[in-house]
Scaffold this active site. Structure first.
Site, short mmCIF file in Angstrom:
data_model
loop_
_atom_site.label_atom_id
_atom_site.label_comp_id
_atom_site.label_asym_id
_atom_site.label_seq_id
_atom_site.Cartn_x
_atom_site.Cartn_y
_atom_site.Cartn_z
N CYS A 115 -29.83 30.73 -8.27
CA CYS A 115 -28.85 31.83 -8.20
C CYS A 115 -29.30 33.05 -9.00
O CYS A 115 -28.74 34.14 -8.84
CB CYS A 115 -27.49 31.37 -8.70
SG CYS A 115 -26.98 29.83 -7.97
N HIS A 255 -22.67 36.84 -10.89
CA HIS A 255 -22.90 35.78 -9.90
C HIS A 255 -21.55 35.16 -9.53
O HIS A 255 -20.73 34.86 -10.41
CB HIS A 255 -23.83 34.72 -10.50
CG HIS A 255 -23.98 33.49 -9.67
ND1 HIS A 255 -24.12 33.54 -8.30
CD2 HIS A 255 -24.00 32.18 -10.01
CE1 HIS A 255 -24.22 32.29 -7.84
NE2 HIS A 255 -24.15 31.46 -8.86
N ASN A 285 -20.05 30.29 -3.31
CA ASN A 285 -21.31 30.46 -4.02
C ASN A 285 -22.46 30.47 -3.00
O ASN A 285 -22.74 29.45 -2.38
CB ASN A 285 -21.48 29.32 -5.02
CG ASN A 285 -22.76 29.44 -5.84
OD1 ASN A 285 -23.63 30.24 -5.54
ND2 ASN A 285 -22.86 28.62 -6.87
O1 UT7 Z 1 -24.55 28.66 -9.09
C1 UT7 Z 1 -24.47 27.74 -10.11
C2 UT7 Z 1 -23.94 26.47 -9.59
N1 UT7 Z 1 -22.77 25.89 -10.00
C3 UT7 Z 1 -21.69 26.30 -10.70
O2 UT7 Z 1 -21.59 27.38 -11.17
C4 UT7 Z 1 -20.58 25.33 -10.86
C5 UT7 Z 1 -20.09 25.20 -12.27
N2 UT7 Z 1 -19.00 24.25 -12.34
C6 UT7 Z 1 -17.80 24.44 -11.79
O3 UT7 Z 1 -17.54 25.47 -11.17
C7 UT7 Z 1 -16.75 23.38 -11.99
O4 UT7 Z 1 -17.21 22.45 -12.92
C8 UT7 Z 1 -16.33 22.65 -10.69
C9 UT7 Z 1 -15.58 23.62 -9.78
C10 UT7 Z 1 -17.55 22.13 -9.98
C11 UT7 Z 1 -15.40 21.50 -11.01
O5 UT7 Z 1 -14.28 21.94 -11.73
P1 UT7 Z 1 -13.79 21.17 -13.04
O6 UT7 Z 1 -12.60 21.87 -13.49
O7 UT7 Z 1 -14.97 21.11 -13.97
O8 UT7 Z 1 -13.41 19.79 -12.45
P2 UT7 Z 1 -13.99 18.35 -12.82
O9 UT7 Z 1 -15.39 18.22 -12.32
O10 UT7 Z 1 -13.73 18.12 -14.25
O11 UT7 Z 1 -13.06 17.43 -11.94
C12 UT7 Z 1 -11.67 17.31 -12.19
C13 UT7 Z 1 -11.08 16.36 -11.17
C14 UT7 Z 1 -11.89 15.08 -10.96
O12 UT7 Z 1 -10.97 14.02 -10.78
P3 UT7 Z 1 -10.73 12.96 -11.95
O13 UT7 Z 1 -12.09 12.36 -12.23
O14 UT7 Z 1 -10.21 13.78 -13.08
O15 UT7 Z 1 -9.75 12.04 -11.33
C15 UT7 Z 1 -12.60 15.32 -9.66
O16 UT7 Z 1 -12.88 14.14 -8.96
O17 UT7 Z 1 -11.03 17.02 -9.87
C16 UT7 Z 1 -11.60 16.15 -8.91
N3 UT7 Z 1 -12.22 16.96 -7.86
C17 UT7 Z 1 -11.55 17.37 -6.77
N4 UT7 Z 1 -10.30 17.20 -6.34
C18 UT7 Z 1 -9.94 17.77 -5.19
C19 UT7 Z 1 -13.48 17.41 -7.81
N5 UT7 Z 1 -13.66 18.12 -6.68
C20 UT7 Z 1 -12.48 18.11 -6.02
C21 UT7 Z 1 -12.06 18.68 -4.81
N6 UT7 Z 1 -10.76 18.50 -4.42
N7 UT7 Z 1 -12.86 19.42 -4.01
#
Ligand code: UT7
Length: 328
Positions: A115, A255, A285
């Protein structure tokens, strides 16, 4: 030796026609619009048609950028394509594009910084042009992340989209153009965001396909922390190098990965969201295309006026970051 001033003299963008909404994703994996919007700010993303590869997206953006610069392809001296989803490992996507455009006089290569690739590429072209090796360059951030996204994995498939953004850079009057760059890498964090198979470490095999190792792997929480940290430090550093303060910046172009990352950075810098371009809701993204899509869209909407000071800042796989301050 007196260095030339280098800046953007043409812009273009392209996103594929097909739109994949959060409602569509609800039918594919266990997710919902409320989760996606509140955790990421994304509402929809554009997905390439089966016959479209990265060079096709890049071509569309490039043609528009050439037109806006009032140039023909045979005047180009250098083409850099920032991408992590090249058409093929080789030839490079830049060479494929050079042929499609008929840019016979241009050197061409790809640059891999995920990115951050677009800012890395602009810094590279800036060096070539400043020293007089080339007069101009076509820089494109283009990615087709849908080709390396696992649409059964809700943790990643809601986050990504396809697109391309292009700029032509060339000599500009003194006091305009790029004032500073800040590029960096933390290779130790490489495993947090990667495509494991298909290279010389782990060539494609039945086992790699079965193990889904040709799809993006990401540790979202760790990448999130890295992103918020470097968005702040890279912004401060690139401002310092330009001899500017955050108050001098008319428009921030970050970004577009997650609205919460952008908001955290803006809060940390104590700046209002109105001074920031946000289009992650429409495109998600798009990796290397993200910053140029945001920059070009802002320019096309008249949000950037001649003489405005603009700050670009991004982060991504590598791990990498890249920032630039420029006068439009
Ligand atoms: O270009 C660079 C590349 N990447 C990035 O910039 C991404 C950086 N990270 C992020 O944007 C965030 O970490 C995410 C959007 C990927 C995830 O958000 P988060 O607030 O960190 O969520 P999490 O990974 O802590 O997940 C929270 C919960 C989990 O459930 P449990 O384990 O708490 O029961 C996930 O399984 O949300 C669940 N979850 C979803 N639920 C519904 C994860 N993805 C989804 C989804 N729909 N699509």
């Amino acid at each position: 030796m007196k260095m030339r001033s280098v800046g953007i003299i043409g812009t273009g963008k392209y996103v594929p026609e097909r739109v994949l909404t959060n409602a569509d994703l609800e039918k594919m994996v266990d997710t919902n619009d409320e989760w996606i919007v509140s955790r990421t700010g994304i509402r929809e993303r554009h997905i390439a048609a089966p016959e479209q590869a990265t060079s096709d997206l890049a071509y569309e953006a490039a043609v528009r950028a050439l037109k806006s610069a009032g140039m023909t392809a045979d005047q180009l001296e250098l083409i850099i394509v920032a991408t992590i989803t090249p058409d093929t490992s080789f030839p490079s996507t830049a060479c494929i594009l050079q042929d499609k455009l008929g840019a016979k006089h241009a050197a061409a290569f790809d640059l891999s910084a995920a990115c951050s690739g677009f800012v890395y590429s602009m810094a590279t072209a800036n060096g070539f042009i400043q020293t007089g090796m080339y007069k101009n360059a076509l820089i494109i951030g283009a990615d087709t992340l849908s080709r390396i996204t696992d649409y059964t994995d809700r943790n990643t498939c809601v986050l990504f989209g396809d697109g391309a953004g292009a700029v032509i850079v060339g000599e500009v009057p003194e006091g305009r153009g790029f004032l500073s760059f800040d590029l960096g890498a933390e290779g130790a964090g490489g495993d947090l965001l990667k495509l494991a198979a298909g290279g010389s470490r782990l060539p494609a095999s039945e086992a790699t396909v079965e193990g889904k190792q040709h799809y993006i792997y990401m540790n979202g929480r760790e990448v999130f922390k890295f992103a918020v940290r470097v968005m702040g430090t890279a912004t401060e550093e690139v401002l310092r190098k330009a001899g500017k303060t955050k108050e001098d910046i008319d428009l921030f172009v970050p970004h577009q990965a997650n609205i919460r990352i952008i908001q955290s950075a803006m809060q940390r810098l104590d700046l209002p969201e109105e001074r920031c371009v946000i289009n992650v809701d429409k495109y998600a993204n798009t990796s290397a295309a993200s910053i140029p899509l945001a920059l070009v869209e802002a320019a096309e909407e008249g949000r950037i006026k001649e003489g405005d000071t603009v700050l670009l800042v991004g982060f991504g796989g590598g791990l990498t970051w890249g920032a630039s301050v420029l006068v439009w």
